[in-house]
Design an enzyme around this catalytic site. Sequence first.
Site, PDB file in Angstrom:
ATOM      1  N   ASP A   1       0.821  -1.202   0.000  1.00 46.08           N
ATOM      2  CA  ASP A   1       0.000   0.000   0.000  1.00 46.08           C
ATOM      3  C   ASP A   1       0.863   1.264   0.000  1.00 46.08           C
ATOM      4  OD1 ASP A   1      -2.695   1.270   0.406  1.00 46.08           O
ATOM      5  OD2 ASP A   1      -1.723   1.985   2.230  1.00 46.08           O
TER       6      ASP A   1
ATOM      7  N   GLU B   1       1.063  -0.474  -5.182  1.00 47.30           N
ATOM      8  CA  GLU B   1       0.116   0.612  -5.424  1.00 47.30           C
ATOM      9  C   GLU B   1       0.967   1.879  -5.549  1.00 47.30           C
ATOM     10  OE1 GLU B   1      -3.510   3.210  -3.488  1.00 47.30           O
ATOM     11  OE2 GLU B   1      -1.929   2.347  -2.253  1.00 47.30           O
TER      12      GLU B   1
END
Length: 731
Positions: free
Chosen positions: A408, A461
């Site tokens: 993330d 990401e």
Amino acid sequence: MTLTNNLHAAAAALLEGRLDDPFALLGPHRDDTGPLVRTFQPGAQSVTLVSRTTGDDIGPLEQTGDGLFEGSKQTDDAYLLRIRWPDGAVQDTEDPYSFGMVLDDFDLHLFTEGRHLELARVFGAQPREFEGVSGVAFSVWAPNARRVSVVGEFNGWDGRRHPMRLRHASGMWEIFVPRLTPGATYKFEIAGADGTIVQKADPLARQTEKPPATASVVAAAPDYRWTDHGWMEERASAHAPDAPISIYEVHAGSWMRPDAEGDHALDWAELGEKLIPYAADMGFTHIELLPIMEYPFGGSWGYQPLSQFAPSARFGGPEDFAGFVNACHRAGLGVILDWVPAHFPTDAHGMARFDGTHLYEHSDPREGFHQDWNTLIYNLGRNEVSGYLIASAIWWLETFHIDGLRVDAVASMLYRDYSRKAGEWVPNVHGGRENLESVAFLKRMNTVIAERCPGAMTIAEESTAWPGVSAPVSAGGLGFDYKWNMGWMHDTLHYIERDPIHRRWHHGDLTFPMVYAYSEKYVLPISHDEVVHGKGSLLAKMPGDRWRQFANLRAYFTLMWTHPGKKLLFMGCELGMDKEWNHDEGLPWHLLDVPEHAATQMLLRDLNRLYRSNDALHALDTDPAGFEWLVSDDAQNSVFAFVRRGRNGPPVVVALNLTPEPLSGYRFGLPCGGAWREALNSDAATYGGSNFGNGGTVHADGPALHHQSHSAGVNLPPLGAIILIHEGTSE
């Protein structure tokens, strides 16, 4: 100062909860009169030494202070403490301060260098047999603390009862608590360098209490019965760039709520019974779970975790999670976890100012505080911190057979000025904005994973143009296997959200992603972030009346599933949800009673089937030879057509008409003559469309066109897409 005065000072420090070396006072010692034992048992009526081998009394201990007992030990036998309490209870236990060093010097050395990859198997709370006695070995890193104690129900949460020994070179505190067993709750009470005394959860806990409770739980050593050997041996090929990868992104707590009130989330066993067969039937290859590492705030959806080694107790214990993963593998589904090494929350029981200093986070808020999320940023330049996170990644991949980590907020890690104005960030040693410590961390993480976890994949990401995110570390890249294509997502959503009458002016939004499609190995993401915070559901983004909204959505899905790149879709999008996702509610499964919604789900199932069964739609995702535009410049009609090629099997042609007007006999080039099967028409009646199409077959009997050897006049449905698969040449 005399020895007696030293002892009095140590005893006073113990009673006041500030003793930094309890082994110097407690346990077996020797003075001028011979061997003796001291123990601290506040509230006890009496303490007697008992032979561990014979059970005979060795002798009573005299109370010399408030809860402090001392007495001679006139034998070399190993001893027990027999403690009598005011309620008449009698407790026999070994003396925690009679045991030697708990931790091995080499483990401590690896830890300080950030190279210990099995932290959760050595540190934290480890049930074990030590010097012939069963119990739990506790350890915690707090180098600047004045005193650390382990507390729990077993000692009345009294920080005076089990103060720990400091291993100075590493900053690790340790103690062995005999007779304690898995299931016991605990925390570490830390007298910090700043004078505070706080009780902290164990950063290395393998199990936790169910929130909102915050204690750690002693977990048994992992010993799961895996039956997924075939999957583990073959998964590398399922994660290769030429493999079909279709990911169903799931928030475990809200995928389904079985009770009317909606406040009960399914546990891992229930998810195994319902989610696994659903995802498999829909044709997805993987389930990606929003973070399930224990997190205090449900509204963070898991993206503010505090326990990087413990599956959230909201859904069951570690063994239950392992069972879920095993069941996924048995059903042919991989499991990807969202993992957050960028930041952590400020909760008092967590890692913030863990030992009274900025231990895990940067001390300068320009480096250590994330303004967007009000969280703290890991100090990845510190060996112990970067090693802690890499060990977490390895823990999930090895212990729970996880198939991949989606990392993330990588963009926030790569840039020191991420989401900061001038003067709000600190340049690197070269004066630049690149976060060199994060870059080194990510490269090492991906290198270690590739070495230790063959077949596992990592997905970034990352929303910027940082070069080489999915390039090998050996070639100067970050070493991820895939990167989310955020540019594709933004451009295509911006296009499809527009009224068709305006699309001709924004034709490039759909063609531009092919300009950089091979700069990385991409996953096309329609994630949870696109259906929250007022953005509306995917269906609600579509313009027009109800029919046109569904038609646009079906065409968009068809584009996504035929465009180069692996696929990721957030749960509920396949239902054509009317409202945006709410983590406090289950998905609106009742929508499947409505034909338009059920038809949308059917389309997704069919797209997955076509995607997985046709080599042309996935085998050359990262090779420009796998894609060719046939029609890319007809902005007036908002028509797009392209061919996909693979290594084996026939080519696949995709054509989209993104206006509400049907186009009859629209001619474009085809790479082969003969029959082309209309394998899918998003406007088919079975999907809720107008059923305008080509009767199942298109014949390429026209002249060369668009640099292709043949052509055909094709009916293009309104706000629709068709998929043509070559079946044979003309005679």
